[in-house]
Design a protein around this motif. Structure first.
Motif, mmCIF file in Angstrom:
data_model
loop_
_atom_site.group_PDB
_atom_site.id
_atom_site.type_symbol
_atom_site.label_atom_id
_atom_site.label_comp_id
_atom_site.label_asym_id
_atom_site.label_seq_id
_atom_site.Cartn_x
_atom_site.Cartn_y
_atom_site.Cartn_z
ATOM 1 N N SER A 19 -25.607 14.417 -31.578
ATOM 2 C CA SER A 19 -26.194 15.065 -30.362
ATOM 3 C C SER A 19 -24.793 15.849 -29.681
ATOM 4 O O SER A 19 -24.832 16.662 -29.034
ATOM 5 C CB SER A 19 -26.611 14.050 -29.422
ATOM 6 O OG SER A 19 -27.860 13.402 -30.094
ATOM 7 N N SER A 20 -23.685 14.864 -29.677
ATOM 8 C CA SER A 20 -22.523 15.527 -28.793
ATOM 9 C C SER A 20 -22.010 16.572 -29.337
ATOM 10 O O SER A 20 -21.500 17.594 -28.623
ATOM 11 C CB SER A 20 -21.559 14.212 -28.660
ATOM 12 O OG SER A 20 -21.341 13.880 -29.834
ATOM 13 N N VAL A 74 -23.793 19.952 -28.516
ATOM 14 C CA VAL A 74 -23.545 20.310 -27.236
ATOM 15 C C VAL A 74 -22.052 20.974 -27.201
ATOM 16 O O VAL A 74 -21.918 21.906 -26.608
ATOM 17 C CB VAL A 74 -23.610 19.168 -26.104
ATOM 18 C CG1 VAL A 74 -23.363 19.731 -24.865
ATOM 19 C CG2 VAL A 74 -25.262 18.935 -26.055
ATOM 20 N N SER A 75 -21.101 20.092 -27.585
ATOM 21 C CA SER A 75 -19.555 20.567 -27.378
ATOM 22 C C SER A 75 -19.527 21.786 -28.341
ATOM 23 O O SER A 75 -18.756 22.562 -27.621
ATOM 24 C CB SER A 75 -18.948 19.365 -27.638
ATOM 25 O OG SER A 75 -18.808 18.968 -29.364
ATOM 26 N N TYR A 111 -34.398 22.955 -31.594
ATOM 27 C CA TYR A 111 -33.832 21.757 -31.749
ATOM 28 C C TYR A 111 -34.677 20.589 -31.815
ATOM 29 O O TYR A 111 -35.701 20.230 -30.859
ATOM 30 C CB TYR A 111 -32.935 21.424 -30.243
ATOM 31 C CG TYR A 111 -32.041 20.417 -30.281
ATOM 32 C CD1 TYR A 111 -31.388 19.529 -31.343
ATOM 33 C CD2 TYR A 111 -31.841 19.863 -29.009
ATOM 34 C CE1 TYR A 111 -30.581 18.688 -31.185
ATOM 35 C CE2 TYR A 111 -31.034 18.465 -28.906
ATOM 36 C CZ TYR A 111 -30.425 18.036 -30.024
ATOM 37 O OH TYR A 111 -29.707 16.915 -29.766
ATOM 38 N N PRO A 120 -34.233 16.936 -31.487
ATOM 39 C CA PRO A 120 -33.339 15.651 -31.025
ATOM 40 C C PRO A 120 -33.603 14.205 -31.670
ATOM 41 O O PRO A 120 -34.529 14.056 -31.989
ATOM 42 C CB PRO A 120 -33.325 15.923 -29.308
ATOM 43 C CG PRO A 120 -34.580 16.112 -29.186
ATOM 44 C CD PRO A 120 -35.177 17.065 -30.206
ATOM 45 N N GLN A 158 -26.534 10.408 -24.006
ATOM 46 C CA GLN A 158 -26.158 11.521 -24.453
ATOM 47 C C GLN A 158 -27.022 12.312 -25.297
ATOM 48 O O GLN A 158 -27.299 13.568 -25.091
ATOM 49 C CB GLN A 158 -25.047 11.306 -25.745
ATOM 50 C CG GLN A 158 -23.619 10.931 -24.899
ATOM 51 C CD GLN A 158 -22.704 11.099 -25.971
ATOM 52 O OE1 GLN A 158 -22.662 11.111 -26.977
ATOM 53 N NE2 GLN A 158 -21.391 10.854 -25.501
ATOM 54 N N ASP A 159 -28.076 11.750 -25.908
ATOM 55 C CA ASP A 159 -29.109 12.173 -26.651
ATOM 56 C C ASP A 159 -30.137 13.028 -25.561
ATOM 57 O O ASP A 159 -30.503 14.133 -25.796
ATOM 58 C CB ASP A 159 -30.015 11.154 -27.119
ATOM 59 C CG ASP A 159 -29.540 10.444 -28.424
ATOM 60 O OD1 ASP A 159 -28.373 11.202 -28.751
ATOM 61 O OD2 ASP A 159 -29.742 9.478 -28.784
ATOM 62 N N SER A 172 -28.262 16.095 -24.051
ATOM 63 C CA SER A 172 -28.328 17.290 -25.108
ATOM 64 C C SER A 172 -29.617 17.847 -25.120
ATOM 65 O O SER A 172 -29.928 19.513 -25.275
ATOM 66 C CB SER A 172 -27.993 16.967 -26.570
ATOM 67 O OG SER A 172 -29.035 16.155 -27.001
ATOM 68 N N VAL A 206 -29.544 20.652 -22.152
ATOM 69 C CA VAL A 206 -28.677 21.498 -22.614
ATOM 70 C C VAL A 206 -29.571 22.567 -23.229
ATOM 71 O O VAL A 206 -29.570 23.731 -22.987
ATOM 72 C CB VAL A 206 -27.478 21.019 -23.159
ATOM 73 C CG1 VAL A 206 -26.701 22.091 -23.629
ATOM 74 C CG2 VAL A 206 -26.735 20.333 -22.092
#
Length: 326
Positions: A204-205, A208-209, A219, A221, A270-271, A274, A277
């Motif tokens: 997930s991170s 995004v990053s 997506y 997730p 975090q999940d 994301s 985002v």
């Protein structure tokens, strides 16, 4: 040493002067904004606050060792601590490949139960053979993206050029008639942009990053159900730990408990973050159902699981231990 790679350094006043605190070196590959650095920093800060003549210096962003080259120096006592994806050491201990296996972990709460199970005890026994122990358990999750389609079921990847995270995922996706293009997660964006990739699988991170939301239409997730979980604990050299005083050991273990709770909480957040985002970028959000998960797991049993059992002595017993955790 510059401030970027320096964690809290502590000295203690004693009668007649200042005592030199014992120093532990902690290495990891991520930036100081990453949750895995936060886990390390909590341990360092809590130990410093305990006042037990122990300081932890953190070396982030692969500034001390390369990402995949941390386990060996840790096992040899050349490094004291690391936050480390255990599957990176699968070449030294093939059983560690089970810590990045599709369908083995269903969600973060299930991951937490796995961390307290006989399965994890068996992995920790393997680590102990290398003079390594776990201080903080932690899993991070991931999902799928599709350039032009949503991916929830094995049928959805047939014929697609796909990037997967880890050998076991590649084996499973090949079993679903996908074609594999291996690359670092940092290369997914340009591969999607140039048409090299149709689909990808990572954390997930990383989605995004690396701004993957700019190149995909859908997506899938990690939510209540997810295929992709990677065990990334905070490890310590076992002899180093045993050489500390009882007060220092107690401070480390108390700090680890606090860090582990933070790790689990932030992994879940975090999940969810994301998803927001990707949604704000106009990307469709797909959900994997329990039936979808079962289909992936059935495929994994024929591909990834079968390969693991064939390659690893005692692999079936260890796999059964993992699958027995509800």
């Amino acid at each position: 040493m510059n401030k970027f790679i320096q964690s809290t350094v502590l000295s203690f006043a004693v009668a007649g002067g200042a005592a030199q605190a014992e120093e532990l070196r902690l290495s990891h590959q991520w930036s100081t904004s990453d949750v895995r650095h936060e886990v390390a920093q909590i341990v360092a800060d809590e130990v410093a606050a305990a006042g037990v003549d122990l300081e932890i210096t953190i070396f982030p962003s692969k500034s001390l060792f390369k990402p995949r080259e941390q386990y060996r120096p840790l096992s040899r006592g050349q490094l004291d601590m690391t936050v480390f994806p255990l599957s990176y050491a699968g070449g030294q201990q093939p059983t560690f490949n089970l810590t990045l296996m599709p369908g083995l972990v269903k969600n973060h709460d299930h991951a937490a139960r796995l961390s307290q199970s006989p399965f994890m005890e068996a992995l920790e026994a393997k680590m102990a053979e290398d003079d390594v122990m776990v201080l903080v358990h932690g899993y991070l999750a991931g999902g799928f993206v599709g350039k032009d389609t949503c991916i929830t079921h094995p049928d959805d990847v047939a014929g697609l050029q796909t990037r997967a995270a880890g050998k076991s995922f590649e084996q499973m996706l090949v079993g679903a008639d996908a074609s594999i293009t291996s690359m670092a997660s940092s290369e997914i964006y340009s591969a999607m942009q140039t048409g090299v990739l149709d689909a990808a699988n990572t954390s997930s991170s990383s989605f995004v990053s690396y701004r993957i939301f700019e190149q995909v239409s859908c997506y899938t997730p990690a939510s209540d159900i997810a295929l992709w979980f990677l065990y990334q604990p905070l490890l310590m050299n076992k002899s180093t730990f045993e050489g500390l005083s009882e007060e220092q050991q107690a401070a480390l273990l108390a700090a680890a408990d606090k860090a582990e709770a933070h790790y689990l909480e932030q992994a879940k957040l975090q999940d969810a973050a994301s998803v927001e985002v990707f949604r704000e970028a106009g990307v469709e959000i797909a959900e994997m159902t329990a039936d979808d998960f079962a289909a992936w797991q059935a495929l994994a049993q024929k591909t990834s699981y079968a390969a693991f059992v064939a390659d690893v002595e005692g692999g079936q017993e260890l796999l059964d231990m993992a699958l027995a955790v509800e």
